[in-house]
Design a protein around this motif. Structure first.
Motif, PDB file in Angstrom:
ATOM      1  N   ASP A 133     -35.328   4.119 -27.221  1.00 35.42           N
ATOM      2  CA  ASP A 133     -35.368   4.564 -25.834  1.00 35.42           C
ATOM      3  C   ASP A 133     -34.890   6.014 -25.778  1.00 35.42           C
ATOM      4  O   ASP A 133     -33.737   6.295 -26.082  1.00 35.42           O
ATOM      5  CB  ASP A 133     -34.463   3.679 -24.973  1.00 35.42           C
ATOM      6  CG  ASP A 133     -34.438   4.098 -23.517  1.00 35.42           C
ATOM      7  OD1 ASP A 133     -35.122   5.081 -23.156  1.00 35.42           O
ATOM      8  OD2 ASP A 133     -33.715   3.444 -22.736  1.00 35.42           O
ATOM      9  N   PRO A 134     -35.762   6.975 -25.370  1.00 34.64           N
ATOM     10  CA  PRO A 134     -35.356   8.376 -25.358  1.00 34.64           C
ATOM     11  C   PRO A 134     -34.244   8.671 -24.360  1.00 34.64           C
ATOM     12  O   PRO A 134     -33.577   9.699 -24.469  1.00 34.64           O
ATOM     13  CB  PRO A 134     -36.649   9.125 -25.001  1.00 34.64           C
ATOM     14  CG  PRO A 134     -37.496   8.113 -24.309  1.00 34.64           C
ATOM     15  CD  PRO A 134     -37.166   6.806 -24.969  1.00 34.64           C
ATOM     16  N   TRP A 135     -34.040   7.787 -23.367  1.00 30.72           N
ATOM     17  CA  TRP A 135     -32.990   7.988 -22.372  1.00 30.72           C
ATOM     18  C   TRP A 135     -31.822   7.017 -22.589  1.00 30.72           C
ATOM     19  O   TRP A 135     -31.013   6.789 -21.706  1.00 30.72           O
ATOM     20  CB  TRP A 135     -33.564   7.843 -20.966  1.00 30.72           C
ATOM     21  CG  TRP A 135     -34.579   8.922 -20.683  1.00 30.72           C
ATOM     22  CD1 TRP A 135     -34.337  10.236 -20.407  1.00 30.72           C
ATOM     23  CD2 TRP A 135     -36.005   8.791 -20.695  1.00 30.72           C
ATOM     24  NE1 TRP A 135     -35.520  10.926 -20.231  1.00 30.72           N
ATOM     25  CE2 TRP A 135     -36.563  10.064 -20.404  1.00 30.72           C
ATOM     26  CE3 TRP A 135     -36.875   7.721 -20.912  1.00 30.72           C
ATOM     27  CZ2 TRP A 135     -37.933  10.291 -20.324  1.00 30.72           C
ATOM     28  CZ3 TRP A 135     -38.255   7.951 -20.836  1.00 30.72           C
ATOM     29  CH2 TRP A 135     -38.758   9.220 -20.546  1.00 30.72           C
ATOM     30  N   SER A 136     -31.720   6.472 -23.782  1.00 28.03           N
ATOM     31  CA  SER A 136     -30.650   5.528 -24.124  1.00 28.03           C
ATOM     32  C   SER A 136     -29.283   6.151 -23.888  1.00 28.03           C
ATOM     33  O   SER A 136     -28.992   7.256 -24.354  1.00 28.03           O
ATOM     34  CB  SER A 136     -30.790   5.111 -25.588  1.00 28.03           C
ATOM     35  OG  SER A 136     -29.710   4.311 -25.997  1.00 28.03           O
ATOM     36  N   GLY A 137     -28.426   5.440 -23.154  1.00 26.14           N
ATOM     37  CA  GLY A 137     -27.060   5.885 -22.938  1.00 26.14           C
ATOM     38  C   GLY A 137     -26.889   6.976 -21.898  1.00 26.14           C
ATOM     39  O   GLY A 137     -25.764   7.401 -21.632  1.00 26.14           O
ATOM     40  N   HIS A 138     -27.973   7.447 -21.280  1.00 21.43           N
ATOM     41  CA  HIS A 138     -27.882   8.532 -20.314  1.00 21.43           C
ATOM     42  C   HIS A 138     -27.337   8.053 -18.967  1.00 21.43           C
ATOM     43  O   HIS A 138     -27.480   6.892 -18.597  1.00 21.43           O
ATOM     44  CB  HIS A 138     -29.256   9.151 -20.070  1.00 21.43           C
ATOM     45  CG  HIS A 138     -29.756   9.967 -21.218  1.00 21.43           C
ATOM     46  ND1 HIS A 138     -30.800  10.846 -21.100  1.00 21.43           N
ATOM     47  CD2 HIS A 138     -29.366  10.042 -22.510  1.00 21.43           C
ATOM     48  CE1 HIS A 138     -31.032  11.439 -22.263  1.00 21.43           C
ATOM     49  NE2 HIS A 138     -30.183  10.946 -23.134  1.00 21.43           N
ATOM     50  N   MET A 139     -26.743   8.962 -18.228  1.00 21.02           N
ATOM     51  CA  MET A 139     -26.431   8.718 -16.828  1.00 21.02           C
ATOM     52  C   MET A 139     -27.727   8.823 -16.032  1.00 21.02           C
ATOM     53  O   MET A 139     -28.572   9.685 -16.307  1.00 21.02           O
ATOM     54  CB  MET A 139     -25.415   9.736 -16.316  1.00 21.02           C
ATOM     55  CG  MET A 139     -24.052   9.646 -16.995  1.00 21.02           C
ATOM     56  SD  MET A 139     -23.284   8.008 -16.811  1.00 21.02           S
ATOM     57  CE  MET A 139     -23.154   7.875 -15.022  1.00 21.02           C
ATOM     58  N   ALA A 140     -27.893   7.941 -15.055  1.00 25.52           N
ATOM     59  CA  ALA A 140     -29.173   7.870 -14.354  1.00 25.52           C
ATOM     60  C   ALA A 140     -28.982   7.238 -12.989  1.00 25.52           C
ATOM     61  O   ALA A 140     -27.871   6.835 -12.600  1.00 25.52           O
ATOM     62  CB  ALA A 140     -30.168   7.057 -15.185  1.00 25.52           C
ATOM     63  N   PHE A 141     -30.092   7.136 -12.264  1.00 19.51           N
ATOM     64  CA  PHE A 141     -30.174   6.313 -11.060  1.00 19.51           C
ATOM     65  C   PHE A 141     -30.887   5.025 -11.433  1.00 19.51           C
ATOM     66  O   PHE A 141     -31.676   5.000 -12.381  1.00 19.51           O
ATOM     67  CB  PHE A 141     -30.964   7.039  -9.965  1.00 19.51           C
ATOM     68  CG  PHE A 141     -30.378   8.346  -9.539  1.00 19.51           C
ATOM     69  CD1 PHE A 141     -29.098   8.409  -8.990  1.00 19.51           C
ATOM     70  CD2 PHE A 141     -31.092   9.520  -9.676  1.00 19.51           C
ATOM     71  CE1 PHE A 141     -28.551   9.624  -8.596  1.00 19.51           C
ATOM     72  CE2 PHE A 141     -30.555  10.740  -9.286  1.00 19.51           C
ATOM     73  CZ  PHE A 141     -29.286  10.790  -8.744  1.00 19.51           C
ATOM     74  N   PRO A 142     -30.641   3.923 -10.712  1.00 23.40           N
ATOM     75  CA  PRO A 142     -31.394   2.706 -10.988  1.00 23.40           C
ATOM     76  C   PRO A 142     -32.892   2.974 -10.882  1.00 23.40           C
ATOM     77  O   PRO A 142     -33.344   3.721 -10.003  1.00 23.40           O
ATOM     78  CB  PRO A 142     -30.930   1.747  -9.888  1.00 23.40           C
ATOM     79  CG  PRO A 142     -29.605   2.280  -9.441  1.00 23.40           C
ATOM     80  CD  PRO A 142     -29.690   3.761  -9.596  1.00 23.40           C
ATOM     81  N   GLY A 143     -33.660   2.383 -11.767  1.00 23.97           N
ATOM     82  CA  GLY A 143     -35.104   2.593 -11.707  1.00 23.97           C
ATOM     83  C   GLY A 143     -35.788   2.193 -12.995  1.00 23.97           C
ATOM     84  O   GLY A 143     -35.153   1.774 -13.959  1.00 23.97           O
ATOM     85  N   GLY A 144     -37.103   2.339 -12.998  1.00 22.22           N
ATOM     86  CA  GLY A 144     -37.877   1.984 -14.178  1.00 22.22           C
ATOM     87  C   GLY A 144     -39.353   2.149 -13.912  1.00 22.22           C
ATOM     88  O   GLY A 144     -39.768   2.753 -12.920  1.00 22.22           O
ATOM     89  N   ARG A 145     -40.166   1.591 -14.787  1.00 24.45           N
ATOM     90  CA  ARG A 145     -41.614   1.797 -14.726  1.00 24.45           C
ATOM     91  C   ARG A 145     -42.273   0.978 -13.621  1.00 24.45           C
ATOM     92  O   ARG A 145     -41.847  -0.130 -13.302  1.00 24.45           O
ATOM     93  CB  ARG A 145     -42.241   1.439 -16.064  1.00 24.45           C
ATOM     94  CG  ARG A 145     -41.806   2.357 -17.198  1.00 24.45           C
ATOM     95  CD  ARG A 145     -42.594   2.099 -18.458  1.00 24.45           C
ATOM     96  NE  ARG A 145     -42.157   2.972 -19.541  1.00 24.45           N
ATOM     97  CZ  ARG A 145     -42.745   3.078 -20.716  1.00 24.45           C
ATOM     98  NH1 ARG A 145     -43.805   2.320 -20.975  1.00 24.45           N
ATOM     99  NH2 ARG A 145     -42.285   3.894 -21.633  1.00 24.45           N
ATOM    100  N   VAL A 146     -43.327   1.550 -13.064  1.00 24.51           N
ATOM    101  CA  VAL A 146     -44.188   0.835 -12.128  1.00 24.51           C
ATOM    102  C   VAL A 146     -45.016  -0.159 -12.927  1.00 24.51           C
ATOM    103  O   VAL A 146     -45.621   0.196 -13.944  1.00 24.51           O
ATOM    104  CB  VAL A 146     -45.102   1.814 -11.367  1.00 24.51           C
ATOM    105  CG1 VAL A 146     -46.066   1.051 -10.454  1.00 24.51           C
ATOM    106  CG2 VAL A 146     -44.272   2.812 -10.570  1.00 24.51           C
ATOM    107  N   GLU A 147     -45.045  -1.410 -12.480  1.00 26.31           N
ATOM    108  CA  GLU A 147     -45.749  -2.466 -13.214  1.00 26.31           C
ATOM    109  C   GLU A 147     -47.101  -2.764 -12.575  1.00 26.31           C
ATOM    110  O   GLU A 147     -47.180  -3.205 -11.425  1.00 26.31           O
ATOM    111  CB  GLU A 147     -44.897  -3.737 -13.246  1.00 26.31           C
ATOM    112  CG  GLU A 147     -43.604  -3.582 -14.050  1.00 26.31           C
ATOM    113  CD  GLU A 147     -42.841  -4.885 -14.161  1.00 26.31           C
ATOM    114  OE1 GLU A 147     -43.216  -5.862 -13.464  1.00 26.31           O
ATOM    115  OE2 GLU A 147     -41.875  -4.933 -14.936  1.00 26.31           O
TER     116      GLU A 147
END
Length: 213
Positions: free
Chosen positions: A53-67
């Motif tokens: 995962d290229p964003w592993s461990g990053h600070m972020a907002f909740p979210g993800g891919r459109v299915e």
């Protein structure tokens, strides 16, 4: 710092720039709550460590891919927020939408468009974390995000040595907002009429394309 009602007015006047091209899409939710004398707070998550995962461990907002083709970017933001942190949001909670961004990693396009929606959490709610996706989640006063002493440069080593603009929101060596999430914060504060100082010109060791990190 603006109150929730001021944020709502500012975002209602903002015309988001949308990227409509076909391809992979994802979305995130910027969730705000009124913390009384502390002003408004915004929810951040620390993503779980995941190999590949290229964003592993990053600070972020909740979210993800459109299915699938039937799910809209906003539906994905709402679904992912419920799955990752247990919050039930919906259209009445929506304050506005930010500009779409192209997903990048270390300055290279990931071939993905990411949308961002801003919501208000109007009643207290417990965070229930999806441990496979989220290591930690916590609320940060919005006023902290503009404090100069929290603005740093986050070092990164890939094909070269870079230093991206970042904001410390917790432990200095661990909870640093940078990359995509930093760029969405730039858009958020710009929409509020309180733009960040342009710190991308200080990025060292890379060309202009790094701004898309």
């Amino acid at each position: 710092m603006p109150r929730i009602d001021e944020i709502r007015r500012a975002l209602s006047a903002h015309e988001p720039a949308l990227l409509g091209r076909a391809g992979r899409r994802a979305s995130v939710a910027l969730v705000l709550r009124d913390a009384g004398p502390k002003g408004s707070e915004i929810l951040f998550i620390e993503r779980a460590e995941k190999e590949g995962d290229p964003w592993s461990g990053h600070m972020a907002f909740p979210g993800g891919r459109v299915e699938g083709v039937a799910e809209t970017p906003e539906q994905a933001a709402l679904r992912e927020t419920h799955e990752e942190v247990g919050l039930e949001l919906g259209p009445p909670a929506r304050l506005g939408r930010l500009d779409d961004l192209e997903g990048r990693h270390a300055g290279r396009s990931q071939g993905m468009v990411i949308s961002a929606f801003v919501y208000q959490l109007s009643a207290p709610a417990e965070l229930v974390l999806q441990e496979s996706e989220v290591r930690e989640a916590f609320w940060v006063p919005v006023r902290h995000l503009v404090e100069p002493e929290r603005h740093i440069h986050k070092s990164f080593r890939g094909t070269g040595s870079f230093a991206f603009p970042g904001i410390v929101v917790g432990e200095p060596d661990r909870h640093v907002v940078w990359g995509l999430t930093y760029r969405f914060l730039e858009g958020f504060f710009h929409a509020l009429g309180r733009p960040f100082t342009d710190r991308w010109r200080d990025v060292r060791g890379a060309g202009a394309s790094v701004r898309g990190a």
